[in-house]
Design an enzyme around this catalytic site. Structure first.
Site, PDB file in Angstrom:
ATOM      1  CG  HIS A 370      -1.993  -0.970   1.172  1.00  0.00           C
ATOM      2  ND1 HIS A 370      -2.697  -1.380   2.258  1.00  0.00           N
ATOM      3  CD2 HIS A 370      -2.507  -1.624   0.114  1.00  0.00           C
ATOM      4  CE1 HIS A 370      -3.618  -2.243   1.883  1.00  0.00           C
ATOM      5  NE2 HIS A 370      -3.506  -2.411   0.586  1.00  0.00           N
ATOM      6  CG  ASN A 635       8.976  -5.847 -18.547  1.00  0.00           C
ATOM      7  OD1 ASN A 635       9.802  -5.233 -19.194  1.00  0.00           O
ATOM      8  ND2 ASN A 635       7.954  -5.257 -17.958  1.00  0.00           N
ATOM      9  CG  ASP A 636       6.726 -11.779 -17.988  1.00  0.00           C
ATOM     10  OD1 ASP A 636       7.435 -12.234 -17.067  1.00  0.00           O
ATOM     11  OD2 ASP A 636       5.655 -11.196 -17.781  1.00  0.00           O
ATOM     12  NE  ARG A 646       9.153  -8.871 -14.691  1.00  0.00           N
ATOM     13  CZ  ARG A 646       7.985  -8.547 -15.224  1.00  0.00           C
ATOM     14  NH1 ARG A 646       7.417  -9.345 -16.111  1.00  0.00           N
ATOM     15  NH2 ARG A 646       7.376  -7.442 -14.906  1.00  0.00           N
ATOM     16  CB  CYS A 683       3.783  -2.410 -23.676  1.00  0.00           C
ATOM     17  SG  CYS A 683       3.344  -4.133 -23.433  1.00  0.00           S
TER      18      CYS A 683
HETATM   19  C1  PEP Z   1       6.034  -7.495 -19.797  1.00  0.00           C
HETATM   20  O1  PEP Z   1       6.078  -8.653 -19.383  1.00  0.00           O
HETATM   21  O2  PEP Z   1       6.866  -6.999 -20.571  1.00  0.00           O
HETATM   22  C2  PEP Z   1       4.952  -6.579 -19.363  1.00  0.00           C
HETATM   23  C3  PEP Z   1       4.823  -5.374 -19.866  1.00  0.00           C
HETATM   24  O3  PEP Z   1       4.095  -7.017 -18.423  1.00  0.00           O
HETATM   25  P1  PEP Z   1       4.399  -7.127 -16.853  1.00  0.00           P
HETATM   26  O4  PEP Z   1       5.639  -6.302 -16.606  1.00  0.00           O
HETATM   27  O5  PEP Z   1       3.196  -6.590 -16.182  1.00  0.00           O
HETATM   28  O6  PEP Z   1       4.602  -8.583 -16.640  1.00  0.00           O
HETATM   29 MG    MG Z   2       4.485  -9.677 -18.473  1.00  0.00          MG
END
Ligand code: PEP
Ligand code: MG
Length: 756
Positions: A370, A635-636, A646, A683
């Protein structure tokens, strides 16, 4: 011992300790009397007090029953032997046959051969271990929970007496490492972003309760009742303050917090401790210490956060009972300050925010807590999980909170301080420059238009939409508001929330990503079992294919919210084409239902995939036949491609997204999407770095989505680059065997005067 009997014994023992304290005598004599009293009342042959000394060593300070010559002689490291284990774990342990335990460390000088059973509790104060209090018995015996609790209560009393200098000469205590005025750099975890400079203000419970044993129990119950009423009043005031009224999740968080404040079980436990003979403040403290000890055993991060809420509320109760609780009252309110705390509640953060708060350093905390959510909304840099921060930092120290790099500089030397002041000033100047760019498009110097969007997860983020200068919301992470609440939002409240988001976006595209929960993204009432590899586990769409109700409710809410406007949604963690087909069928079912019930459908519905599982890269051709768009979640994708977690600081930076392998793969995807006529965006976090964003447009991306503070810097970089020569240069770079093209690209940017 039975419950009633334990309460009586405890009362008698506390009264005895009070008598010892009232007597004249050396501190050693008092200590000896105290341990004798404990041994006698708890029917133990031995009672020993170990105090933590410099260098993480526990020293025997007083004993009844062991050899007196061992006093000030026997030493154990934290973690060594059973006593060291109690200190290391910061929780009580008991053994009916201590000698057979593998951790048992025999110290011949103590003469403890004859004692079979042992029960010990940590002596804790403000969450810090000060020592261990232990009893031993000759015959093997089982210590009841009540007896353990009684010893904990006594340990708490001792902690106050020791820290207050009543039992030991303060000089004898070497709890704080020899930090003096040495500059230090501490590392932690980034909870929010930004850079903040100020002098340290410590948020630490200053438990100045000289009175621990109650003289009049009824009076203490009255004091508690009044304090609870005062605390509720203060929370209500905060909820009603006009400042907060406008802020969505902010307010939800505080409301959840108020509900916790009414937790009957918690208040009852405090009441019980008063009935057992403690003053109201000591009872609050005791229940809090117990909660902390239990907390260390909880694996569920959501529950841990709830326990933190209780701790924060305990602080507020103490404030009501004892008055001012700020450990740095001498600091004037007109100075920029950095708050240092073990953990903090959202309401407390708001309270400090009024006093020129420039940054926060927490010994605990997590990004989904929070306090982090509220800090992000207030744009306060926070570094969490900074081990030993409270020990290392003194009130008034100069502190630099560099949240972007998850580091904290304590008492930095002048030149370091000046460097950061300059960097802060640059940041402020840059923000002004970006504000000028706000209404300008993200077009390269040679005229190629890039769609630059923002990522969001809270209503507060979306409120930055207009100021950010983004073209749309390229990723709205719908799970974030779920995690910030204490109850799951129903269809209606989701519909309201999504409607507000669409409203803030002023008709621009918002891509809602359906719930990406499970794994480590925990929601209230989420009873999923613990997983060994949560990122690759029962997560996101995988959960909802097994239990579709929650996803269907979300889709229902999204469709209702987007009545008469465009709806774009995408599914995360899709691993096969058929998974997407199934997900899309759910959307169609919900659309049908909506129409059947007479609802006005959205003007258009675009359904896409968030591409973040490598297997999908090899199914692009059939996938592109069924999706409306793709958004690449690097990211994933990166963590699965390189098998590098990560969230693990040892490997998360090891594989650079600017590696020719990764960039080459991304480029192939962009080309395939282009050939199929399917829009593709990216993204992941990498796009938020201007240099990485350059690489991405250089390999063909024309649509990026980044967090709102990054829109300005990325736009500035895009507007300053000639794309064609950059594309040619990248083509050369991708043909190398280097692990990363970062350095070469940075040199190129410098030589070509690209704004980074
Ligand atoms: C990603 O995995 O790149 C992504 C934008 O989603 P999150 O960071 O929420 O897993
Ligand atoms: Mg992701």
């Amino acid at each position: 011992m039975e419950h009633g009997q334990t309460v009586l014994v405890l009362r008698r023992l506390l009264a005895r300790i009070r008598d010892v304290m009232a007597r004249e005598g050396t501190s050693q004599a008092r200590l000896s009397s105290v341990v004798s009293a404990i041994a006698k009342d708890l029917a133990a042959e031995v009672c020993s007090l170990y105090i933590r000394r410099e260098g993480d060593v526990l020293e025997l300070f007083a004993t009844e029953g062991l050899r007196p010559t061992a006093v000030r002689h026997t030493r154990l490291r934290i973690g060594e032997g059973l006593i060291g284990e109690i200190a290391a774990k910061a929780r009580p342990l008991s053994f009916s046959d201590a000698h057979s335990h593998p951790k048992f460390a025999y110290r011949p000088e103590t003469g403890e051969d004859g004692f079979s059973s042992l029960m010990g509790v940590p002596i804790l104060r403000d969450g810090r271990g000060m020592g261990v209090l232990a009893v031993q018995n000759i015959s093997p015996r089982h210590y009841t929970d009540e007896e353990i609790e009684a010893l904990q209560t006594v340990a708490m009393v001792l902690a106050e007496l020791v820290a207050g200098g009543d039992l030991l000469n303060r000089d004898e205590l070497a709890l704080v490492e020899g930090i003096a005025l040495r500059p230090m750099r501490l590392e932690g975890v980034q909870l929010t972003s930004g850079l903040g400079l100020g002098i340290a203000r410590l948020h630490q419970r200053r438990f100045t309760a000289r009175k621990i044993v109650a003289e009049d129990t009824d009076h203490e119950h009255d004091r508690l009742r009044n304090a609870v009423a005062g605390m509720h009043g203060a929370l209500d005031d905060m909820l009603q303050s006009s400042d907060l009224a406008a802020k969505g999740e902010h307010r939800d968080v505080l409301e959840a917090y108020r509900m916790i404040a009414q937790d009957v079980g918690w208040l009852r436990r405090i009441g019980d401790a008063i009935s057992a003979g403690l003053t109201a403040e000591a009872a609050v403290q005791k229940v809090n210490d117990d909660t902390q000890a239990r907390m260390s055993q909880l694996a569920d991060p959501y529950l841990r956060e709830r326990v933190h809420d209780l701790e924060n509320l305990a602080d507020q109760l103490l404030e009501q009972l004892l008055g001012v609780e700020d450990a740095s009252p001498e600091l004037p309110d007109d100075k920029d300050t950095v708050l240092v705390a073990r953990n903090l509640g959202p309401a407390q953060l708001l309270e400090y925010h009024r006093r020129r708060l420039r940054g926060v350093v927490l010994e605990e905390g997590s990004p989904a807590a929070h306090v982090s959510i509220v800090a992000r909304a207030l744009d306060i840099p926070v570094v969490g999980q900074v081990r030993g921060a409270l020990d290392a930092i003194e009130v008034g120290d100069r502190i630099i909170v560099d949240a972007d790099h998850a580091q904290v500089f304590v008492r930095p030397r002048d030149h370091v301080h000046e460097l950061f002041i300059r960097s802060l000033k640059t940041q402020i100047d840059r923000k002004a420059t970006y504000a000028v760019l706000r209404d300008l498009p993200a077009v390269t110097a040679d005229g190629v238009h890039i769609s630059l969007n923002m990522n969001a997860g809270l209503l507060m983020d979306v409120k930055h939409f207009r100021d950010s200068g983004a073209d749309g919301v390229g990723l709205y992470r719908t799970e974030v508001p779920f995690m910030a609440r204490s109850v799951l939002p129903d269809v209606q409240s989701q519909e309201r929330l999504y409607g507000k988001i669409l409203g803030y976006a002023e008709g621009k595209q918002v891509i809602f990503r359906t719930l990406d929960v499970g794994g480590d993204k925990i929601m209230p009432r989420w009873n999923a079992s613990e997983e060994e590899n949560p990122a690759m586990g029962w997560r996101a769409t995988r959960v909802f294919f097994d239990r579709p109700a929650m996803l269907r409710h979300q889709l229902r809410a999204l469709i209702k919210a987007a009545t008469s406007c465009d709806l774009s949604l995408m599914f995360p963690m899709i691993s096969s084409v058929n998974e997407f087909v199934y997900a899309r069928a759910l959307v169609d079912k919900e659309l049908e239902r909506h129409r059947y019930l007479g609802g006005v459908p959205p003007q258009s519905v675009n359904v896409g995939v968030m591409l973040e599982v490598p297997a999908l890269v090899f199914q692009l051709r059939p996938l592109l036949e069924v999706v409306d768009f793709l958004s690449i979640g690097t990211n994933d994708l990166l963590q699965f491609l390189f098998a590098s977690d990560r969230g693990n600081c040892h490997v998360s930076e090891r594989y650079d997204p600017l590696s020719p392998v990764f960039l080459g793969m991304l480029r192939d995807m962009v080309q395939q999407c282009g050939a199929a006529g399917v829009p593709v965006a990216l993204c992941g976090e990498m796009a938020a770095s201007p240099l990485d964003a350059l690489a991405l447009i250089g390999i063909g991306f024309r649509n990026l989505s980044v967090s709102h503070p990054a829109v300005g810097p990325v736009k500035a970089a895009i507007r300053s680059v000639d794309l064609k020569p950059l594309e040619d240069y990248l083509l050369l770079l991708l043909d190398t065997r280097a692990d990363s093209v970062r350095e070469s690209l940075a040199l190129y940017a410098r030589d070509h005067r690209i704004v980074l």
